[in-house]
Scaffold this active site. Structure first.
Site, PDB file in Angstrom:
ATOM      1  N   LYS A  44       0.908  -0.970  -0.193  1.00  0.00           N
ATOM      2  CA  LYS A  44      -0.048  -0.248   0.482  1.00  0.00           C
ATOM      3  C   LYS A  44       0.605   1.720   0.127  1.00  0.00           C
ATOM      4  O   LYS A  44       0.773   2.503  -0.213  1.00  0.00           O
ATOM      5  CB  LYS A  44      -0.656  -0.065   1.430  1.00  0.00           C
ATOM      6  CG  LYS A  44      -2.239  -1.335   1.612  1.00  0.00           C
ATOM      7  CD  LYS A  44      -3.102  -1.066   0.395  1.00  0.00           C
ATOM      8  CE  LYS A  44      -4.279  -1.879   0.587  1.00  0.00           C
ATOM      9  NZ  LYS A  44      -5.203  -1.893   0.080  1.00  0.00           N
ATOM     10  N   ASP A  45       1.856   0.990   0.273  1.00  0.00           N
ATOM     11  CA  ASP A  45       2.873   2.118   0.212  1.00  0.00           C
ATOM     12  C   ASP A  45       2.669   2.652  -0.860  1.00  0.00           C
ATOM     13  O   ASP A  45       2.591   3.975  -1.135  1.00  0.00           O
ATOM     14  CB  ASP A  45       4.125   2.027   0.910  1.00  0.00           C
ATOM     15  CG  ASP A  45       4.067   1.428   2.464  1.00  0.00           C
ATOM     16  OD1 ASP A  45       3.532   1.855   2.883  1.00  0.00           O
ATOM     17  OD2 ASP A  45       5.698   1.178   2.440  1.00  0.00           O
TER      18      ASP A  45
END
Length: 453
Positions: A44-45
């Site tokens: 998700k970064d």
């Protein structure tokens, strides 16, 4: 000198790692894209930073603003890193089924965490979708991320994750397998890979309680399929705009138990400490093994780190309570292994019925053995007690001996599970286990059901 100017520049270029033992029954080369190497320890970064960059570029996010998002924890972590670097405030709205570790980590990186109930309809004002939207309207100079429908989510994976996988496999990838939640990862990667080679198959991993699989196969959004589940990070009770079903070749569903068990297997058999959705992805991949040929190159994506699940899937007591631990249950002491050291809750014949009611509520139990100086002489069952109380409210002040039922049967700690099962019936809701040295424990119908594999 070779260094990153800030932590965000270390996102991406995560390794592909061959899996050997955990996928031994799959006749193909299986490679894991291990996204825990990102600084926020999850895939998700990538999209968190992309969504912020795009919002800043078109003016939706202004200097000093507050970022607001509903998250299962990982997107929140990516947003938190970017918020720290660029000077934004962050409010994360999270459902109560998410692990305590995820909530603690978000607070540790400066996010304000708002916890909402899981088992409510998405349109319910208490749901984390609704609370996120409400906070965005109430908070000055704020921006609601909405990762489910934000196109920057899928674009991040089209621009980064897809190209990395293509280059790392030298274009030899034949199948991509990944858990589906917001849909950004599967849709962005699928779009890139299918543009390179339309024959690449894209498989989504879904969970029971989610609508994706049936919707993909029938076009029907079946609300009857929606119910609460334990698996984190995949499945939805809505249809996010980021899920492009036209790019997905098929789905397979994985149970909560299998997802939890395979999460642990990945750590034990491959030495890769990853999260709950990775366990679901591996079990799903094994369920799809007939789709693969020996010459195929199958890439499975591992979303996040096992450190976010140490109190859940990596905790024996948590697993045992849910019947997920693969232990052989053959005798009485096996059934109560997870709580054998807890004291037995009892009431005495001369105590008041109100005392039994208090203990049932305090310990959240349904049956209590009754004792006197001679030993076990009776029992209290919540359903019988409720019926008696409805008929006569004055029983609360009567002694327990006036309303108690017959005592529970007593068995040895080595009594076979089959013997115990026969003793528990509609007239007898529990048995007492004699542990020796004057110690006893109780086995209820709930314990027997929980021990079923």
């Amino acid at each position: 000198m070779n260094y990153a100017k800030n932590i965000l520049e270390t996102i991406g270029n995560t390794p592909l790692v061959q899996l050997n033992k955990v996928t031994a029954e799959v006749d193909a080369l299986v490679l894991a894209k291990v996204e825990t190497f990102n600084p926020g320890n999850s895939v998700k970064d990538r999209m968190a930073v992309k969504m912020i960059e795009d919002a800043v570029a078109d003016g939706r996010l202004k200097p000093g603003g507050t970022i607001i998002e509903g998250t299962s924890g990982n997107t929140g972590m990516g947003l938190a890193l970017a918020a720290i670097v660029h000077g934004y405030k962050l409010i994360c709205v999270i459902s109560d089924k998410q692990s305590k570790e995820k909530m603690d980590i978000l607070r540790a990186v400066g996010a304000k965490v708002v916890v909402c109930p899981t088992d409510v309809d998405p349109t319910d004002p208490r749901s984390y979708y609704s609370v996120s939207k409400r906070l965005a309207t109430e908070t000055p100079n704020s921006w609601y991320v909405n990762q489910y429908d934000n196109p920057s989510n899928a674009i991040a994976h089209y621009e980064q994750t897809g190209p990395e996988i293509w280059e790392q496999t030298e274009g030899k990838i034949t199948h991509f397998v990944v858990g589906v939640g917001t849909g950004g990862t599967i849709s962005g990667v699928a779009k890139y890979l299918k543009e390179k080679n339309p024959n690449i198959k894209i498989w989504g991993i879904d969970t029971y309680g989610s609508v994706f699989k049936k919707y993909h196969e029938t076009g029907i959004f079946d609300e009857n399929e929606i119910y609460s589940y334990i698996t984190e990070g995949i499945g939805e009770d809505i249809l996010p705009k980021n899920v492009d079903f036209s790019l997905i070749d098929g789905f397979t569903k994985v149970t909560d138990k299998d997802a939890a068990v395979y999460t642990r297997k990945i750590a034990l058999e491959e030495g890769i400490f990853v999260g709950n959705s990775a366990g679901a992805a591996i079990k799903g991949l094994i369920q799809l093994k007939d789709e693969f040929k020996p010459e195929d190159v199958v890439v499975v994506l591992f979303h996040d780190s096992g450190s976010r699940y140490v109190g859940k899937m990596f905790n024996d007591d948590w697993m045992r309570e849910r019947g997920f631990l693969e232990e052989e249950i053959t005798k009485a002491e096996d059934v109560i292994k997870g709580h054998i050291n807890k004291p037995l809750v009892i009431v005495r014949t001369e105590e008041l019925v109100s005392h039994a009611i208090e203990r049932l509520k305090k310990y959240n139990i349904s049956q209590i053995p009754v004792i006197d100086t001679t030993g076990f002489v009776g029992s209290i069952d919540e359903s019988d007690l409720f019926r008696s109380y409805v008929e006569n409210k004055d029983i609360a002040d009567k002694p327990i001996k006036d309303i108690m039922g017959k005592p529970y049967p007593i068995v040895d700690r080595n009594a076979p599970i089959e013997e115990i099962s026969k003793l528990i019936n509609k007239d007898n809701q529990a048995v007492i286990v004699d542990l020796g040295e004057g110690k006893h424990h109780i086995i209820t119908k709930h314990d027997i059901i929980s021990s079923i594999k």
